[in-house]
Design an enzyme around this catalytic site. Structure first.
Site, PDB file in Angstrom:
ATOM      1  N   ASP A  54       0.841  -1.196   0.000  1.00  0.00           N
ATOM      2  CA  ASP A  54       0.000   0.000   0.000  1.00  0.00           C
ATOM      3  C   ASP A  54       0.876   1.246   0.000  1.00  0.00           C
ATOM      4  O   ASP A  54       1.408   1.645   1.032  1.00  0.00           O
ATOM      5  CB  ASP A  54      -0.915  -0.023   1.232  1.00  0.00           C
ATOM      6  CG  ASP A  54      -1.802   1.213   1.326  1.00  0.00           C
ATOM      7  OD1 ASP A  54      -1.785   2.025   0.387  1.00  0.00           O
ATOM      8  OD2 ASP A  54      -2.499   1.346   2.344  1.00  0.00           O
ATOM      9  N   GLU A 133      31.838   7.880   3.301  1.00  0.00           N
ATOM     10  CA  GLU A 133      32.468   7.849   4.627  1.00  0.00           C
ATOM     11  C   GLU A 133      31.428   8.243   5.687  1.00  0.00           C
ATOM     12  O   GLU A 133      31.468   9.343   6.239  1.00  0.00           O
ATOM     13  CB  GLU A 133      33.657   8.811   4.670  1.00  0.00           C
ATOM     14  CG  GLU A 133      34.758   8.494   3.655  1.00  0.00           C
ATOM     15  CD  GLU A 133      35.869   9.523   3.667  1.00  0.00           C
ATOM     16  OE1 GLU A 133      35.873  10.397   4.571  1.00  0.00           O
ATOM     17  OE2 GLU A 133      36.730   9.486   2.764  1.00  0.00           O
ATOM     18  N   GLU A 135      29.566   8.656   9.160  1.00  0.00           N
ATOM     19  CA  GLU A 135      29.899   8.716  10.590  1.00  0.00           C
ATOM     20  C   GLU A 135      28.632   8.537  11.418  1.00  0.00           C
ATOM     21  O   GLU A 135      27.528   8.819  10.943  1.00  0.00           O
ATOM     22  CB  GLU A 135      30.556  10.067  10.918  1.00  0.00           C
ATOM     23  CG  GLU A 135      31.866  10.286  10.181  1.00  0.00           C
ATOM     24  CD  GLU A 135      32.384  11.713  10.274  1.00  0.00           C
ATOM     25  OE1 GLU A 135      33.569  11.935   9.969  1.00  0.00           O
ATOM     26  OE2 GLU A 135      31.600  12.610  10.640  1.00  0.00           O
ATOM     27  N   GLU A 190      36.023   8.465  15.844  1.00  0.00           N
ATOM     28  CA  GLU A 190      36.059   9.793  15.255  1.00  0.00           C
ATOM     29  C   GLU A 190      36.384  10.846  16.313  1.00  0.00           C
ATOM     30  O   GLU A 190      36.756  10.525  17.442  1.00  0.00           O
ATOM     31  CB  GLU A 190      34.732  10.100  14.558  1.00  0.00           C
ATOM     32  CG  GLU A 190      34.770   9.918  13.043  1.00  0.00           C
ATOM     33  CD  GLU A 190      35.707  10.904  12.351  1.00  0.00           C
ATOM     34  OE1 GLU A 190      35.958  11.988  12.925  1.00  0.00           O
ATOM     35  OE2 GLU A 190      36.196  10.591  11.254  1.00  0.00           O
ATOM     36  N   GLU A 197      33.506   5.959  12.677  1.00  0.00           N
ATOM     37  CA  GLU A 197      33.440   5.922  11.217  1.00  0.00           C
ATOM     38  C   GLU A 197      33.883   4.559  10.734  1.00  0.00           C
ATOM     39  O   GLU A 197      34.865   3.986  11.235  1.00  0.00           O
ATOM     40  CB  GLU A 197      34.324   7.007  10.591  1.00  0.00           C
ATOM     41  CG  GLU A 197      34.337   6.993   9.061  1.00  0.00           C
ATOM     42  CD  GLU A 197      35.162   8.140   8.476  1.00  0.00           C
ATOM     43  OE1 GLU A 197      34.986   9.282   8.956  1.00  0.00           O
ATOM     44  OE2 GLU A 197      35.971   7.885   7.561  1.00  0.00           O
ATOM     45  N   HIS A 246      31.021  12.071   3.908  1.00  0.00           N
ATOM     46  CA  HIS A 246      31.768  12.518   2.737  1.00  0.00           C
ATOM     47  C   HIS A 246      31.563  11.527   1.587  1.00  0.00           C
ATOM     48  O   HIS A 246      31.490  10.314   1.806  1.00  0.00           O
ATOM     49  CB  HIS A 246      33.259  12.624   3.053  1.00  0.00           C
ATOM     50  CG  HIS A 246      33.569  13.608   4.131  1.00  0.00           C
ATOM     51  ND1 HIS A 246      34.858  13.836   4.581  1.00  0.00           N
ATOM     52  CD2 HIS A 246      32.774  14.423   4.868  1.00  0.00           C
ATOM     53  CE1 HIS A 246      34.831  14.752   5.547  1.00  0.00           C
ATOM     54  NE2 HIS A 246      33.578  15.114   5.733  1.00  0.00           N
ATOM     55  N   ARG A 317      41.782  20.996   4.233  1.00  0.00           N
ATOM     56  CA  ARG A 317      40.578  20.216   4.485  1.00  0.00           C
ATOM     57  C   ARG A 317      39.357  21.075   4.838  1.00  0.00           C
ATOM     58  O   ARG A 317      38.335  20.537   5.226  1.00  0.00           O
ATOM     59  CB  ARG A 317      40.831  19.211   5.614  1.00  0.00           C
ATOM     60  CG  ARG A 317      41.788  18.102   5.221  1.00  0.00           C
ATOM     61  CD  ARG A 317      42.080  17.166   6.366  1.00  0.00           C
ATOM     62  NE  ARG A 317      42.925  16.053   5.943  1.00  0.00           N
ATOM     63  CZ  ARG A 317      42.464  14.882   5.527  1.00  0.00           C
ATOM     64  NH1 ARG A 317      41.165  14.668   5.487  1.00  0.00           N
ATOM     65  NH2 ARG A 317      43.287  13.920   5.157  1.00  0.00           N
ATOM     66  N   GLU A 334      36.203  14.661  -3.620  1.00  0.00           N
ATOM     67  CA  GLU A 334      35.511  14.391  -2.358  1.00  0.00           C
ATOM     68  C   GLU A 334      34.585  15.553  -2.004  1.00  0.00           C
ATOM     69  O   GLU A 334      35.036  16.678  -1.809  1.00  0.00           O
ATOM     70  CB  GLU A 334      36.522  14.172  -1.235  1.00  0.00           C
ATOM     71  CG  GLU A 334      35.876  13.895   0.118  1.00  0.00           C
ATOM     72  CD  GLU A 334      36.891  13.799   1.250  1.00  0.00           C
ATOM     73  OE1 GLU A 334      36.535  13.259   2.315  1.00  0.00           O
ATOM     74  OE2 GLU A 334      38.038  14.287   1.074  1.00  0.00           O
ATOM     75  N   ARG A 336      32.242  17.147   0.795  1.00  0.00           N
ATOM     76  CA  ARG A 336      32.339  16.997   2.243  1.00  0.00           C
ATOM     77  C   ARG A 336      31.108  17.463   3.032  1.00  0.00           C
ATOM     78  O   ARG A 336      31.081  17.310   4.239  1.00  0.00           O
ATOM     79  CB  ARG A 336      33.576  17.748   2.759  1.00  0.00           C
ATOM     80  CG  ARG A 336      34.890  17.264   2.141  1.00  0.00           C
ATOM     81  CD  ARG A 336      36.095  18.045   2.638  1.00  0.00           C
ATOM     82  NE  ARG A 336      36.233  17.963   4.084  1.00  0.00           N
ATOM     83  CZ  ARG A 336      35.976  18.969   4.915  1.00  0.00           C
ATOM     84  NH1 ARG A 336      35.571  20.146   4.447  1.00  0.00           N
ATOM     85  NH2 ARG A 336      36.134  18.820   6.214  1.00  0.00           N
TER      86      ARG A 336
END
Length: 445
Positions: A54, A133, A135, A190, A197, A246, A317, A334, A336
């Site tokens: 349904d 990645e 977490e 982490e 992670e 990420h 970063r 990547e 983030r």
């Protein structure tokens, strides 16, 4: 190697499978399921695409007068869960959702990703590979079995026992994932206490999205066995790092990673730069998909590594998009900002579509930002043309409304139902009286 109907029938008998979960996603990324007994009659119904449910009861699906829908299982998603009991094993199949007319349902997020992948192939690319990645936090349960915010360790980044008291839980999770066919590359504590992670090897996009959904189910199941609650909420606690997811991305053509170019100073091809440009061009409109809940935006604050500004870099970063140092087939982009509350099928579809739009239209990204963006003044950011991600869910919804390209990729059904759900969520949040307001204002006025 593809899994056949005969393989499934054989495993049902050999592994004493007594129930099968037919799993699918609603538009918000919550896994749903219809569980059937693994009798010959019911199994035959499933394998011939005749299992119904349904759809009117599922978030963002259909109205009550058009509720019947069919589940078409992807046989390659077959897995026997390693946590059966004395009554037998339970297996799972991830399904696509179809209408009673035998057409793919426009509101099925998995079907939306498959449409994006077909377009990718039409424009000449072979596969979209991703390494997520995700977490998560592990919290204690209270005496009633309800989750708390109490942590069972004081560990930090890469800590080990006895500071990290959840290493045995993580090991069992990794063992279970391995039994289920995951190739786990690493697991670690982490930054925040009780935050973890687990990374698994990159796969083609559809399999990766399926893996993320199964990954969450496995982690929550094993955590509960250890008396813990696994939360993928982006920012469950004030004053500590939030949880991200990420996404590492690459495109291939004729078996070659087209992002790699050893002659470039950063090792990136023209297509890679254009792909970055496409993501940055559409990032504001994508943010309500990559960061879909009110709480997602509590993670976007300075000091906790989460990106806030739409920039890219290979040397630090802090930006939204980072270029890891890996070369050759490992060359990747990547992203983030996504968090683990997001619907992975929609996130990956939009990343792919935005990146290909960048390649198609040769969208050059802004210059690489080598400085730490959080150390720049407001004048510096204005001079460099650096824009911010939406500050809250409301702003993110408005950004989605202003990007017709994202609307086209989502399709009218998902677009309309998603905005409807997010606006309702924002209105509920806006009307709520929080503990912060009580603490701050009650005694003053």
């Amino acid at each position: 190697m593809s899994i056949t109907v005969e393989d499934i029938r054989r495993e049902v008998k050999e592994k004493n499978v007594t129930f099968i979960r037919l799993m699918f996603s609603d538009i918000l990324g919550t896994m749903k399921n219809v569980e059937i007994p693994a009798t010959d009659e019911q199994l035959e119904k499933v394998l011939s695409n005749k299992a119904m449910f349904d759809g009117s009861s599922i978030e963002g699906f259909v109205r009550i007068n058009e509720s019947d829908m069919y589940l078409y299982p992807d046989l390659d998603s077959w897995t026997v869960f390693p946590w059966g009991d004395e009554n037998g094993s339970v297996a799972g199949l991830i399904c696509d959702v179809y209408t009673t007319e035998g057409e793919p349902f426009a509101g099925d997020p998995r079907g939306n990703l498959k449409r994006a992948l077909r377009h990718m192939e039409e424009v000449g690319f072979k596969s979209f590979n991703l390494g997520p990645e995700p977490e998560f936090f592990l919290f204690k349960l209270d005496e009633n079995g309800d989750p708390t915010l109490e942590v069972n360790d004081k560990g930090g980044y890469f800590d080990l026992a006895p500071t990290d008291l959840a290493d045995n839980t993580r090991r069992e999770i990794v063992n279970v994932l391995t039994q289920m066919g995951f190739e786990v590359e690493a697991s670690h504590h982490e930054v925040a206490p009780a935050q973890h992670e687990i990374d698994f090897k990159y796969e083609e996009a559809l399999h990766t999205a399926d893996n993320i959904m199964t990954f969450k189910l496995a982690i929550k199941t094993i955590a509960k066995r250890h008396g813990l609650f696994a939360s993928f909420m982006p920012k469950p606690k004030h004053g500590v790092s939030g949880s991200g997811m990420h996404i590492n991305m690459s495109l291939s053509k004729d078996g070659v990673n087209i992002f790699d170019n050893e002659e470039d100073k950063l090792g990136l091809s023209e297509e890679a730069y254009y792909f970055i440009g496409g993501i940055m061009k559409h990032m504001k409109g994508m943010t309500v998909i990559t960061n879909p809940i009110v709480n997602s935006y509590k993670r976007f604050v300075p000091g906790y590594e989460a990106p806030i500004y739409i920039t890219w870099s290979a040397t630090n970063r802090s930006p939204l998009i980072r270029i890891p140092a890996a070369r050759g087939e490992g060359r990747r982009v990547e992203l983030r900002n996504p968090d683990p509350s997001a619907n992975p099928y929609l996130v990956l579809a939009l990343c792919l579509a935005a990146g290909i739009d960048g390649i198609k239209n040769k969208v050059q990204p802004d210059a690489e930002l080598r400085e730490n963006v959080f150390e720049l003044t407001e004048q510096d950011k204005k001079r460099l043309g650096i824009e911010s991600l939406p500050a809250d869910l409301h702003e993110a919804v408005e950004c989605l409304k202003s990007d017709d390209f994202i609307r086209e990729i989502l399709g009218e059904h998902i677009y309309d139902k998603y905005i409807e759900a997010k606006e309702a969520e924002w209105n509920d949040y806006r009307a709520a009286v929080t503990q912060w307001e009580i603490d701050e204002y009650l005694y003053k006025f």
